[in-house]
Motif scaffolding. Structure first.
Motif, PDB file in Angstrom:
ATOM      1  N   ASP A 171       7.786   1.419  -2.964  1.00 56.23           N
ATOM      2  CA  ASP A 171       8.756   1.435  -1.858  1.00 56.23           C
ATOM      3  C   ASP A 171       8.370   0.420  -0.786  1.00 56.23           C
ATOM      4  O   ASP A 171       9.231  -0.278  -0.226  1.00 56.23           O
ATOM      5  CB  ASP A 171       8.836   2.835  -1.252  1.00 56.23           C
ATOM      6  CG  ASP A 171       9.576   3.823  -2.141  1.00 56.23           C
ATOM      7  OD1 ASP A 171      10.278   3.372  -3.075  1.00 56.23           O
ATOM      8  OD2 ASP A 171       9.444   5.040  -1.913  1.00 56.23           O
ATOM      9  N   ALA A 172       7.074   0.334  -0.499  1.00 51.51           N
ATOM     10  CA  ALA A 172       6.606  -0.640   0.494  1.00 51.51           C
ATOM     11  C   ALA A 172       6.844  -2.066   0.004  1.00 51.51           C
ATOM     12  O   ALA A 172       7.215  -2.954   0.782  1.00 51.51           O
ATOM     13  CB  ALA A 172       5.123  -0.418   0.789  1.00 51.51           C
TER      14      ALA A 172
ATOM     15  N   LEU B 299       0.836  -1.197   0.000  1.00 48.23           N
ATOM     16  CA  LEU B 299       0.000   0.000   0.000  1.00 48.23           C
ATOM     17  C   LEU B 299       0.872   1.248   0.000  1.00 48.23           C
ATOM     18  O   LEU B 299       1.956   1.270   0.582  1.00 48.23           O
ATOM     19  CB  LEU B 299      -0.911   0.030   1.227  1.00 48.23           C
ATOM     20  CG  LEU B 299      -2.028  -1.005   1.294  1.00 48.23           C
ATOM     21  CD1 LEU B 299      -2.742  -0.909   2.641  1.00 48.23           C
ATOM     22  CD2 LEU B 299      -3.026  -0.800   0.157  1.00 48.23           C
ATOM     23  N   GLY B 300       0.366   2.291  -0.660  1.00 50.78           N
ATOM     24  CA  GLY B 300       1.030   3.585  -0.648  1.00 50.78           C
ATOM     25  C   GLY B 300      -0.012   4.686  -0.565  1.00 50.78           C
ATOM     26  O   GLY B 300      -1.103   4.551  -1.129  1.00 50.78           O
ATOM     27  N   GLU B 301       0.297   5.756   0.149  1.00 52.33           N
ATOM     28  CA  GLU B 301      -0.647   6.864   0.297  1.00 52.33           C
ATOM     29  C   GLU B 301       0.033   8.189  -0.030  1.00 52.33           C
ATOM     30  O   GLU B 301       1.225   8.374   0.228  1.00 52.33           O
ATOM     31  CB  GLU B 301      -1.204   6.920   1.724  1.00 52.33           C
ATOM     32  CG  GLU B 301      -2.061   5.736   2.102  1.00 52.33           C
ATOM     33  CD  GLU B 301      -2.742   5.922   3.450  1.00 52.33           C
ATOM     34  OE1 GLU B 301      -2.762   7.075   3.945  1.00 52.33           O
ATOM     35  OE2 GLU B 301      -3.241   4.928   3.997  1.00 52.33           O
TER      36      GLU B 301
ATOM     37  N   VAL C 163      -4.837   6.633  -2.401  1.00 53.26           N
ATOM     38  CA  VAL C 163      -4.371   5.390  -1.779  1.00 53.26           C
ATOM     39  C   VAL C 163      -4.151   4.354  -2.872  1.00 53.26           C
ATOM     40  O   VAL C 163      -5.068   4.053  -3.646  1.00 53.26           O
ATOM     41  CB  VAL C 163      -5.377   4.858  -0.744  1.00 53.26           C
ATOM     42  CG1 VAL C 163      -4.893   3.521  -0.178  1.00 53.26           C
ATOM     43  CG2 VAL C 163      -5.568   5.870   0.381  1.00 53.26           C
ATOM     44  N   CYS C 164      -2.936   3.824  -2.935  1.00 49.05           N
ATOM     45  CA  CYS C 164      -2.584   2.850  -3.976  1.00 49.05           C
ATOM     46  C   CYS C 164      -2.452   1.451  -3.388  1.00 49.05           C
ATOM     47  O   CYS C 164      -1.768   1.244  -2.383  1.00 49.05           O
ATOM     48  CB  CYS C 164      -1.262   3.240  -4.643  1.00 49.05           C
ATOM     49  SG  CYS C 164      -0.683   2.016  -5.856  1.00 49.05           S
ATOM     50  N   LEU C 165      -3.101   0.498  -4.034  1.00 45.56           N
ATOM     51  CA  LEU C 165      -2.896  -0.919  -3.755  1.00 45.56           C
ATOM     52  C   LEU C 165      -2.086  -1.505  -4.897  1.00 45.56           C
ATOM     53  O   LEU C 165      -2.448  -1.357  -6.068  1.00 45.56           O
ATOM     54  CB  LEU C 165      -4.232  -1.657  -3.651  1.00 45.56           C
ATOM     55  CG  LEU C 165      -4.130  -3.192  -3.609  1.00 45.56           C
ATOM     56  CD1 LEU C 165      -3.484  -3.656  -2.313  1.00 45.56           C
ATOM     57  CD2 LEU C 165      -5.498  -3.840  -3.800  1.00 45.56           C
ATOM     58  N   LEU C 166      -0.989  -2.158  -4.560  1.00 43.92           N
ATOM     59  CA  LEU C 166      -0.140  -2.831  -5.541  1.00 43.92           C
ATOM     60  C   LEU C 166      -0.206  -4.320  -5.241  1.00 43.92           C
ATOM     61  O   LEU C 166       0.111  -4.744  -4.124  1.00 43.92           O
ATOM     62  CB  LEU C 166       1.297  -2.317  -5.421  1.00 43.92           C
ATOM     63  CG  LEU C 166       2.297  -2.699  -6.509  1.00 43.92           C
ATOM     64  CD1 LEU C 166       1.869  -2.135  -7.850  1.00 43.92           C
ATOM     65  CD2 LEU C 166       3.685  -2.188  -6.136  1.00 43.92           C
ATOM     66  N   GLU C 167      -0.621  -5.115  -6.231  1.00 45.61           N
ATOM     67  CA  GLU C 167      -0.854  -6.536  -5.963  1.00 45.61           C
ATOM     68  C   GLU C 167      -0.334  -7.403  -7.101  1.00 45.61           C
ATOM     69  O   GLU C 167      -0.390  -7.020  -8.271  1.00 45.61           O
ATOM     70  CB  GLU C 167      -2.352  -6.791  -5.749  1.00 45.61           C
ATOM     71  CG  GLU C 167      -2.664  -8.179  -5.238  1.00 45.61           C
ATOM     72  CD  GLU C 167      -4.045  -8.270  -4.607  1.00 45.61           C
ATOM     73  OE1 GLU C 167      -4.692  -9.315  -4.780  1.00 45.61           O
ATOM     74  OE2 GLU C 167      -4.472  -7.306  -3.939  1.00 45.61           O
TER      75      GLU C 167
ATOM     76  N   ASN D   4       3.066   9.606  -7.385  1.00 45.36           N
ATOM     77  CA  ASN D   4       3.630   9.485  -6.040  1.00 45.36           C
ATOM     78  C   ASN D   4       2.949   8.389  -5.227  1.00 45.36           C
ATOM     79  O   ASN D   4       3.596   7.692  -4.434  1.00 45.36           O
ATOM     80  CB  ASN D   4       3.523  10.819  -5.301  1.00 45.36           C
ATOM     81  CG  ASN D   4       4.559  11.824  -5.767  1.00 45.36           C
ATOM     82  OD1 ASN D   4       5.517  11.467  -6.446  1.00 45.36           O
ATOM     83  ND2 ASN D   4       4.365  13.085  -5.413  1.00 45.36           N
ATOM     84  N   ALA D   5       1.639   8.231  -5.407  1.00 45.25           N
ATOM     85  CA  ALA D   5       0.931   7.177  -4.675  1.00 45.25           C
ATOM     86  C   ALA D   5       1.468   5.800  -5.057  1.00 45.25           C
ATOM     87  O   ALA D   5       1.696   4.938  -4.192  1.00 45.25           O
ATOM     88  CB  ALA D   5      -0.567   7.261  -4.952  1.00 45.25           C
ATOM     89  N   VAL D   6       1.684   5.590  -6.363  1.00 47.22           N
ATOM     90  CA  VAL D   6       2.232   4.307  -6.812  1.00 47.22           C
ATOM     91  C   VAL D   6       3.677   4.149  -6.338  1.00 47.22           C
ATOM     92  O   VAL D   6       4.090   3.066  -5.910  1.00 47.22           O
ATOM     93  CB  VAL D   6       2.149   4.184  -8.344  1.00 47.22           C
ATOM     94  CG1 VAL D   6       2.800   2.881  -8.810  1.00 47.22           C
ATOM     95  CG2 VAL D   6       0.697   4.231  -8.800  1.00 47.22           C
ATOM     96  N   SER D   7       4.442   5.232  -6.387  1.00 42.42           N
ATOM     97  CA  SER D   7       5.831   5.183  -5.932  1.00 42.42           C
ATOM     98  C   SER D   7       5.918   4.771  -4.464  1.00 42.42           C
ATOM     99  O   SER D   7       6.793   3.978  -4.073  1.00 42.42           O
ATOM    100  CB  SER D   7       6.497   6.546  -6.134  1.00 42.42           C
ATOM    101  OG  SER D   7       7.832   6.537  -5.673  1.00 42.42           O
TER     102      SER D   7
END
Length: 221
Positions: free
Chosen positions: A134-135, A20-22, A31-35, A127-130
């Motif tokens: 990073d997470a 997740l990134g915010e 709010v980004c969910l990367l899956e 930036n949200a995806v970035s």
């Protein structure tokens, strides 16, 4: 939107480890969910799930990249009502810039009451995806490599020793089938050492045969 993936090492998320990134700008929250996903159907299912989970959000923008053996990579992005090129494209740029594949990014936006303009939207979605990337790096990424497969058949009288010696080498043993003869299937891009072992044990009576390719994953150190 369709695009081409940049060349370079192919990275992906660990299975079962979404990130997740915010990012927040002028009271708008992103709010980004990367899956991790294996195909386009799975990617679209993640987008649909986020839309269902956050019906109060104004936008559910997405981007995904999926690589498969012997096919053109599937690369898609969606602005979901944002001005053209201000959401999906910068999201996709982040995924491709990081060398990620077999992933979907979904950014959910709650409007804060102030318009951000084209530049502000591009910055916010990127930036949200970035932040999510990073997470994901903190969770540990995987490198995906396409490796040559080989198979060889030997008699039962030497099969045990052969299998043990092969497993002691820097190769991946994919399968061992005990039939009339014992067939061992391995994955390696350097067949020389395994070839020398096979020749020594069979007095040159057997050879490794090419047997397609396989995608393998290794932790990124």
């Amino acid at each position: 939107m369709d695009a081409q993936r940049d060349s370079g090492p192919l990275l992906t998320l660990r299975r079962g480890a979404p990130a997740l990134g915010e990012y927040e700008e002028k009271r708008s929250k992103f709010v980004c969910l990367l899956e991790r996903v294996d195909d386009e159907e799975a990617a679209r299912a993640v987008v649909a799930a986020q839309r269902k989970a956050y019906p109060d959000a104004r936008h559910h923008c997405s981007a995904f990249v999926i690589d498969q053996i012997d096919t053109t990579p599937i690369v898609r992005s969606s602005d979901d009502g944002e001005p053209s090129g201000t959401a999906g494209t910068p999201m996709l740029d982040q995924l491709q810039g990081a060398g990620l594949s077999d992933v979907v990014a979904v950014v959910v936006r709650w409007f804060g009451g102030t318009k951000l303009g084209t530049g502000g939207l591009v910055r916010a979605y990127g930036n949200a995806v970035s932040e999510a990337i990073d997470a994901a790096r903190e969770n540990g990424l995987m490198q995906v490599v396409t490796t040559q497969c080989w198979n060889a058949q030997v008699g039962h009288e030497i099969a045990g020793r052969f299998e043990a010696d092969i497993r002691a080498m820097d190769v991946e043993v994919l399968d061992v089938d005990y039939g009339a003869k014992v067939t061992i299937r391995i994955a390696t891009d350097e067949i020389g050492p395994a070839g020398a072992l096979l020749a020594a044990l069979t007095s040159g009576g057997a050879e490794w045969q090419p047997d397609g390719v396989v995608r393998m994953e290794r932790p990124v150190s």
